[in-house]
Design a protein around this motif. Sequence first.
Motif, PDB file in Angstrom:
ATOM      1  N   ILE A 119       1.545   7.177   9.760  1.00  0.00           N
ATOM      2  CA  ILE A 119       1.717   5.748   9.492  1.00  0.00           C
ATOM      3  C   ILE A 119       3.024   5.520   8.760  1.00  0.00           C
ATOM      4  CG2 ILE A 119       0.788   3.732   8.268  1.00  0.00           C
ATOM      5  CD1 ILE A 119      -1.591   6.554   8.895  1.00  0.00           C
ATOM      6  N   THR A 120       3.835   4.566   9.246  1.00  0.00           N
ATOM      7  CA  THR A 120       5.038   4.177   8.537  1.00  0.00           C
ATOM      8  C   THR A 120       5.239   2.676   8.659  1.00  0.00           C
ATOM      9  OG1 THR A 120       7.308   4.899   8.067  1.00  0.00           O
ATOM     10  CG2 THR A 120       6.784   4.438  10.385  1.00  0.00           C
ATOM     11  N   LYS A 125       1.922   0.505   4.319  1.00  0.00           N
ATOM     12  CA  LYS A 125       1.615   1.881   4.735  1.00  0.00           C
ATOM     13  C   LYS A 125       0.389   2.449   4.016  1.00  0.00           C
ATOM     14  CE  LYS A 125       5.662   3.571   3.495  1.00  0.00           C
ATOM     15  NZ  LYS A 125       6.360   2.346   3.082  1.00  0.00           N
ATOM     16  N   SER A 126       0.379   2.303   2.696  1.00  0.00           N
ATOM     17  CA  SER A 126      -0.680   2.963   1.923  1.00  0.00           C
ATOM     18  C   SER A 126      -2.046   2.346   2.201  1.00  0.00           C
ATOM     19  CB  SER A 126      -0.360   2.908   0.433  1.00  0.00           C
ATOM     20  OG  SER A 126       0.816   3.631   0.150  1.00  0.00           O
ATOM     21  N   THR A 128      -2.985   0.807   4.938  1.00  0.00           N
ATOM     22  CA  THR A 128      -3.388   1.195   6.289  1.00  0.00           C
ATOM     23  C   THR A 128      -3.832   2.651   6.327  1.00  0.00           C
ATOM     24  OG1 THR A 128      -1.853  -0.421   7.232  1.00  0.00           O
ATOM     25  CG2 THR A 128      -2.629   1.324   8.696  1.00  0.00           C
ATOM     26  N   THR A 129      -3.119   3.510   5.616  1.00  0.00           N
ATOM     27  CA  THR A 129      -3.483   4.926   5.565  1.00  0.00           C
ATOM     28  C   THR A 129      -4.869   5.100   4.955  1.00  0.00           C
ATOM     29  OG1 THR A 129      -1.151   5.567   5.355  1.00  0.00           O
ATOM     30  CG2 THR A 129      -2.797   7.183   4.667  1.00  0.00           C
ATOM     31  N   ASN A 148       3.043  10.779   2.000  1.00  0.00           N
ATOM     32  CA  ASN A 148       3.702   9.932   1.006  1.00  0.00           C
ATOM     33  C   ASN A 148       2.690   9.242   0.097  1.00  0.00           C
ATOM     34  OD1 ASN A 148       6.263   8.759   0.079  1.00  0.00           O
ATOM     35  ND2 ASN A 148       5.432   6.814   0.822  1.00  0.00           N
ATOM     36  N   PHE A 149       1.442   9.219   0.509  1.00  0.00           N
ATOM     37  CA  PHE A 149       0.341   8.636  -0.253  1.00  0.00           C
ATOM     38  C   PHE A 149      -0.705   9.706  -0.474  1.00  0.00           C
ATOM     39  CE2 PHE A 149      -3.957   6.732   0.067  1.00  0.00           C
ATOM     40  CZ  PHE A 149      -3.936   5.924  -1.068  1.00  0.00           C
ATOM     41  N   GLU A 168       0.555   9.252   5.608  1.00  0.00           N
ATOM     42  CA  GLU A 168       1.588   8.235   5.396  1.00  0.00           C
ATOM     43  C   GLU A 168       2.947   8.908   5.373  1.00  0.00           C
ATOM     44  OE1 GLU A 168       3.324   5.523   1.794  1.00  0.00           O
ATOM     45  OE2 GLU A 168       1.154   5.440   2.098  1.00  0.00           O
ATOM     46  N   CYS A 169       3.911   8.329   6.073  1.00  0.00           N
ATOM     47  CA  CYS A 169       5.259   8.893   6.148  1.00  0.00           C
ATOM     48  C   CYS A 169       6.293   7.872   5.683  1.00  0.00           C
ATOM     49  CB  CYS A 169       5.598   9.311   7.570  1.00  0.00           C
ATOM     50  SG  CYS A 169       4.589  10.653   8.219  1.00  0.00           S
ATOM     51  N   SER A 170       7.060   8.228   4.672  1.00  0.00           N
ATOM     52  CA  SER A 170       8.194   7.402   4.278  1.00  0.00           C
ATOM     53  C   SER A 170       9.337   7.631   5.259  1.00  0.00           C
ATOM     54  CB  SER A 170       8.647   7.763   2.865  1.00  0.00           C
ATOM     55  OG  SER A 170       9.265   9.041   2.865  1.00  0.00           O
ATOM     56  N   ASN A 292      -2.704  -4.829   8.513  1.00  0.00           N
ATOM     57  CA  ASN A 292      -3.155  -3.481   8.171  1.00  0.00           C
ATOM     58  C   ASN A 292      -4.491  -3.158   8.838  1.00  0.00           C
ATOM     59  OD1 ASN A 292      -0.916  -3.350   6.476  1.00  0.00           O
ATOM     60  ND2 ASN A 292      -2.069  -3.943   4.662  1.00  0.00           N
TER      61      ASN A 292
END
Length: 462
Positions: A119-120, A125-126, A128-129, A148-149, A168-170, A292
């Motif tokens: 997810i980005t 993002k967070s 949704t993750t 990322n989260f 999660e991907c930044s 989301n």
Amino acid sequence: MIPVTSLKDRPVALFGLGGSGLATARALIAGGARVTAWDDSAASVAKAAEEGIPTGDLRALDWSDIAALVLAPGVPLTHPEPHWSVGLARGAGVEVIGDIELFCRERRLATRRPPLAAITGTNGKSTTTALLAHLMKVGGRDVQIGGNFGPAILGLEPPKPGRVYVIECSSYQVDLAPGLDPSVGILLNLSPDHIDRHGTMEHYAEVKERLVAGVEAGGTAVIGVDDDWSRAIADRAEAAGKHVVRLSVREKLDNGIWLDGGTLVVAEKGATVFTLPLAGIGSLRGAHNAQNAAAAFAAARALGLAPEVIAAGIRSFPGLAHRMEQVRTIGDVLFVNDSKATNADAAERALTSFDDIFWIAGGKPKEGGIVPLKPYFPRVRKAYLIGVAAEDFAATLGDAVLHEMSGTLDAAVASAARDAAASGLAHPVVLLSPACASFDQFRNFEVRGDAFRDLVNALPAG
């Protein structure tokens, strides 16, 4: 831990010894790589050495023998200029990768490749993750959540049959993962952010696009199409033969998931195949959270859950701390912690979710300040300005919004609580949605949000 076996017996340089860097070093060592780790912080190097991680100044390495430079995502790859370790690696023709890339290589080595949802997006993002992971658990799946989260990806449990990874991907992580190939790739939205690290909006968008462009054969790309950048990315993914599920909270879609008033509509070939009312789900208030929810719905469906199971999971989602978190109600006053809103685009999502707002804003400002939020000023009864941005925000608010220079969060909470209680309004909301980074007064947005929660919980009960 997920041991990284793809670099077994090979010399690997690692730079960046924060949380994800330490997790990566452990995973490389566990997989048999010969690691030399370093950081610009002597304290971080000492901490790693105390743990038994081999350390050494990467400037002294024979780079002709190095298999890869594994870079922590917080270290500049391209802008404002490449970190010195990147220069050394590139000068020797050594690949520069990150922990997401290492995970993807291990995933490809697994006997049965486990499903991966990545997810980005600039915002959301967070939530949704966390929501997608919650849906997978409700559906009875074995879920690992991180990136990322949450935990660093290589600190998660290793692949096994039936296990699903929700990551999660930044943009920094995607930039270091050329082989990222999720089963489901989600791109929520794009707006200017982290331009200091990517140089231009065009490059930032190009990096984000890689996550959905890399979706594996037979996989699904879930893409929000309410901004021009993301809409163009969806078009290109579809033209490249990817299965694309489009999302919109602004317009009707013949194919995809769209928001009709307060209801998500799942449409296929112009026909409605499922509807999900969101009214009454406090953890998913606002159009941004509808997006989301739509993204998580599409991803969960692509991962094999029935729509009815997904709907039940969405209704039971508790929400996340610091993201539209409903902290407490005192009398008629609702207190909301949206400390994660570190830019104007994120704060807009909160301001559109409430009326009669007593708004706490400020901190270390981002480019553009709160000028983009002017259309939502009529929703604000009064603003309480804190941190470095206070004076600039006051100038933007001008005569349009009554405001005071609170300076600190504790002063702002006290004033906003008093004013909201005395307002006589039916549903006043004290909203911390700073539209700023926290770094002038707090270590990160979590610490800022925790401080807000503590201050609110210390208020007398009516």
